[in-house]
Design an enzyme around this catalytic site. Structure first.
Site, PDB file in Angstrom:
ATOM      1  CG  ASP A  18      -5.708  -5.776  -1.536  1.00 12.33           C
ATOM      2  OD1 ASP A  18      -5.396  -4.756  -0.888  1.00 12.33           O
ATOM      3  OD2 ASP A  18      -5.627  -6.922  -1.059  1.00 12.33           O
ATOM      4  CE  LYS A  40      -6.058  -5.850   3.987  1.00 13.55           C
ATOM      5  NZ  LYS A  40      -4.808  -5.366   3.376  1.00 13.55           N
ATOM      6  CG  ASP A  67      -2.803  -4.064   5.983  1.00 17.39           C
ATOM      7  OD1 ASP A  67      -1.975  -4.053   6.917  1.00 17.39           O
ATOM      8  OD2 ASP A  67      -2.934  -5.020   5.195  1.00 17.39           O
ATOM      9  CG  LEU A  68      -0.785   2.522   5.773  1.00 16.68           C
ATOM     10  CD1 LEU A  68      -0.525   3.988   6.085  1.00 16.68           C
ATOM     11  CD2 LEU A  68      -0.932   2.320   4.269  1.00 16.68           C
ATOM     12  CE  LYS A  69       0.678  -6.630   5.951  1.00 15.68           C
ATOM     13  NZ  LYS A  69      -0.361  -6.077   5.038  1.00 15.68           N
ATOM     14  CG  HIS A  71       9.231  -2.794   9.890  1.00 18.38           C
ATOM     15  ND1 HIS A  71       9.485  -4.040   9.397  1.00 18.38           N
ATOM     16  CD2 HIS A  71      10.111  -2.626  10.901  1.00 18.38           C
ATOM     17  CE1 HIS A  71      10.479  -4.610  10.066  1.00 18.38           C
ATOM     18  NE2 HIS A  71      10.878  -3.758  10.986  1.00 18.38           N
ATOM     19  CG  ASP A  72      10.860   4.246   9.308  1.00 19.63           C
ATOM     20  OD1 ASP A  72      11.962   4.473   9.857  1.00 19.63           O
ATOM     21  OD2 ASP A  72      10.576   4.652   8.167  1.00 19.63           O
ATOM     22  CB  ILE A  73      13.341   4.972  13.669  1.00 25.65           C
ATOM     23  CG1 ILE A  73      12.895   6.258  12.961  1.00 25.65           C
ATOM     24  CG2 ILE A  73      14.584   4.380  13.015  1.00 25.65           C
ATOM     25  CD1 ILE A  73      13.882   7.396  13.120  1.00 25.65           C
ATOM     26  CB  THR A  76       9.618   7.421  11.323  1.00 24.57           C
ATOM     27  OG1 THR A  76      10.840   8.148  11.342  1.00 24.57           O
ATOM     28  CG2 THR A  76       8.999   7.515   9.938  1.00 24.57           C
ATOM     29  CB  THR A 123      -0.839 -15.076   5.816  1.00 27.52           C
ATOM     30  OG1 THR A 123      -1.224 -13.961   5.018  1.00 27.52           O
ATOM     31  CG2 THR A 123      -1.402 -14.905   7.195  1.00 27.52           C
ATOM     32  NE  ARG A 184      -7.053 -17.282  -1.205  1.00 24.05           N
ATOM     33  CZ  ARG A 184      -6.848 -16.023  -0.770  1.00 24.05           C
ATOM     34  NH1 ARG A 184      -7.611 -15.501   0.163  1.00 24.05           N
ATOM     35  NH2 ARG A 184      -5.898 -15.287  -1.300  1.00 24.05           N
ATOM     36  CD  GLN A 193      -2.665 -14.783   2.007  1.00 21.33           C
ATOM     37  OE1 GLN A 193      -1.748 -15.118   2.785  1.00 21.33           O
ATOM     38  NE2 GLN A 193      -3.227 -13.588   2.062  1.00 21.33           N
ATOM     39  NE  ARG A 214      -5.067 -12.513  -3.625  1.00 17.42           N
ATOM     40  CZ  ARG A 214      -3.839 -12.943  -3.404  1.00 17.42           C
ATOM     41  NH1 ARG A 214      -3.016 -13.075  -4.420  1.00 17.42           N
ATOM     42  NH2 ARG A 214      -3.439 -13.238  -2.186  1.00 17.42           N
TER      43      ARG A 214
HETATM   44  O1  C5P Z   1      -6.576 -11.525  -1.514  1.00 20.24           O
HETATM   45  P1  C5P Z   1      -6.356 -12.009  -0.125  1.00 20.24           P
HETATM   46  O2  C5P Z   1      -7.620 -12.514   0.538  1.00 20.24           O
HETATM   47  O3  C5P Z   1      -5.209 -12.979  -0.015  1.00 20.24           O
HETATM   48  O4  C5P Z   1      -5.957 -10.664   0.672  1.00 20.24           O
HETATM   49  C1  C5P Z   1      -5.425 -10.669   1.941  1.00 20.24           C
HETATM   50  C2  C5P Z   1      -5.160  -9.266   2.372  1.00 20.24           C
HETATM   51  O5  C5P Z   1      -4.643  -9.299   3.688  1.00 20.24           O
HETATM   52  C3  C5P Z   1      -4.147  -8.508   1.517  1.00 20.24           C
HETATM   53  O6  C5P Z   1      -4.658  -7.186   1.395  1.00 20.24           O
HETATM   54  C4  C5P Z   1      -2.876  -8.501   2.325  1.00 20.24           C
HETATM   55  O7  C5P Z   1      -2.166  -7.291   2.212  1.00 20.24           O
HETATM   56  C5  C5P Z   1      -3.386  -8.633   3.747  1.00 20.24           C
HETATM   57  N1  C5P Z   1      -2.478  -9.262   4.715  1.00 20.24           N
HETATM   58  C6  C5P Z   1      -1.961 -10.541   4.580  1.00 20.24           C
HETATM   59  N2  C5P Z   1      -1.101 -11.048   5.521  1.00 20.24           N
HETATM   60  C7  C5P Z   1      -0.772 -10.324   6.592  1.00 20.24           C
HETATM   61  C8  C5P Z   1      -1.314  -9.039   6.751  1.00 20.24           C
HETATM   62  C9  C5P Z   1      -2.180  -8.564   5.794  1.00 20.24           C
HETATM   63  O8  C5P Z   1      -2.285 -11.240   3.604  1.00 20.24           O
HETATM   64  N3  C5P Z   1       0.025 -10.844   7.521  1.00 20.24           N
END
Ligand code: C5P
Length: 240
Positions: A18, A40, A67-69, A71-73, A76, A123, A184, A193, A214
């Site tokens: 990130d 990722k 990780d583009l998640k 969410h569309d038709i 697409t 999350t 964490r 989170q 992070r």
């Molecule tokens: O910095 P951190 O450890 O919180 O990063 C978590 C990563 O996981 C982020 O890149 C976030 O986009 C991703 N993520 C998430 N929850 C989801 C799916 C992905 O936090 N449900």
């Protein structure tokens, strides 16, 4: 023996890259010194740099979790999955909120060349965040419902919070790959989170892969932070 176990543990740690650009990405990957198993590529760097971000990660020998998640038709999303196949990524996220047809078409477009991971519920959402967006129920219940739907539609993997991994595993069985962000290490900042847990707890509850951003990126030594997480994964892994 211990080295082998450490290697298996390292493969289960995914670094969330990130960062805003390729230079920052290269810097973080240098600083992590090969202590993670996969990388990722998410919305921040992909929006800025596109496929070059995927190439930069692959050129260092890492598998890519895109990780583009989506969410569309359905049509697409299927097109985007075909594009991701062309990039040679190992895993790609789609949002289970997109519904049955979207999930089924995503899986069909992947054609077994990459793992389609269904994102159940972010999350960062807690119980109080659900009613304002029209979702009625507790997070654990919504996650289980969506996990079962995605598995039925053929998703070979799911993303869920470590706090729900046990319930999801019970709902979808042993074969589905479970990926958990919201990790964490004890005492670390949780940031945004809300449904977090430690690496050891997530693995002991049945997660296959942990996504960590992070706590590694912002550490004084990203390599040492990653090594510490790998050690914790190793201690929590079932003996083969
Ligand atoms: O910095 P951190 O450890 O919180 O990063 C978590 C990563 O996981 C982020 O890149 C976030 O986009 C991703 N993520 C998430 N929850 C989801 C799916 C992905 O936090 N449900």
């Amino acid at each position: 023996m211990k080295d082998e176990a450490r290697e298996r543990a390292r493969k289960r740690l995914i670094l969330a890259l990130d960062v805003p650009d390729l230079a920052a990405g290269a810097d973080l990957l240098d600083r992590v010194e090969g202590q993670v198993g996969m990388v990722k590529v998410g919305l921040e760097i992909f929006t800025a740099c596109g496929p070059a971000a995927v190439e930069a990660v692959k050129s260092r020998g890492y598998g890519v979790f895109l990780d583009l998640k989506l969410h569309d038709i359905p049509a697409t999303v299927a097109g985007a999955v075909r594009s991701a196949r062309g990039l040679g990524v190992s895993m790609l996220t789609v949002h289970t909120g997109g519904g049955e047809a979207m999930l089924a078409e995503a899986v069909a477009a992947a054609d077994g060349a990459l793992v389609i991971l269904g994102v159940t519920l972010l999350t960062s959402l807690s119980s109080a965040d659900l009613p304002p967006v029209g979702i009625i129920g507790e997070p654990a219940e919504i996650v289980r419902l969506r996990a079962s739907l995605a598995a039925r539609m053929g998703c070979s993997g799911l993303v869920c919070s470590p706090q729900e991994v046990r319930g999801v595993r019970a709902a979808v069985g042993p074969k589905v790959t479970l990926v958990t962000p919201g990790i964490r290490p004890a005492g670390a900042e949780t940031g945004d989170q809300k449904r977090a847990a430690t690496p050891g707890a997530a693995i002991a509850d049945g997660a296959d892969y942990l996504v960590v951003g992070r706590p590694i990126r912002d550490a004084a030594s990203p390599a040492a932070a990653a090594r510490g997480i790998v050690e914790e994964i190793m201690r929590a892994m079932p003996v083969p």
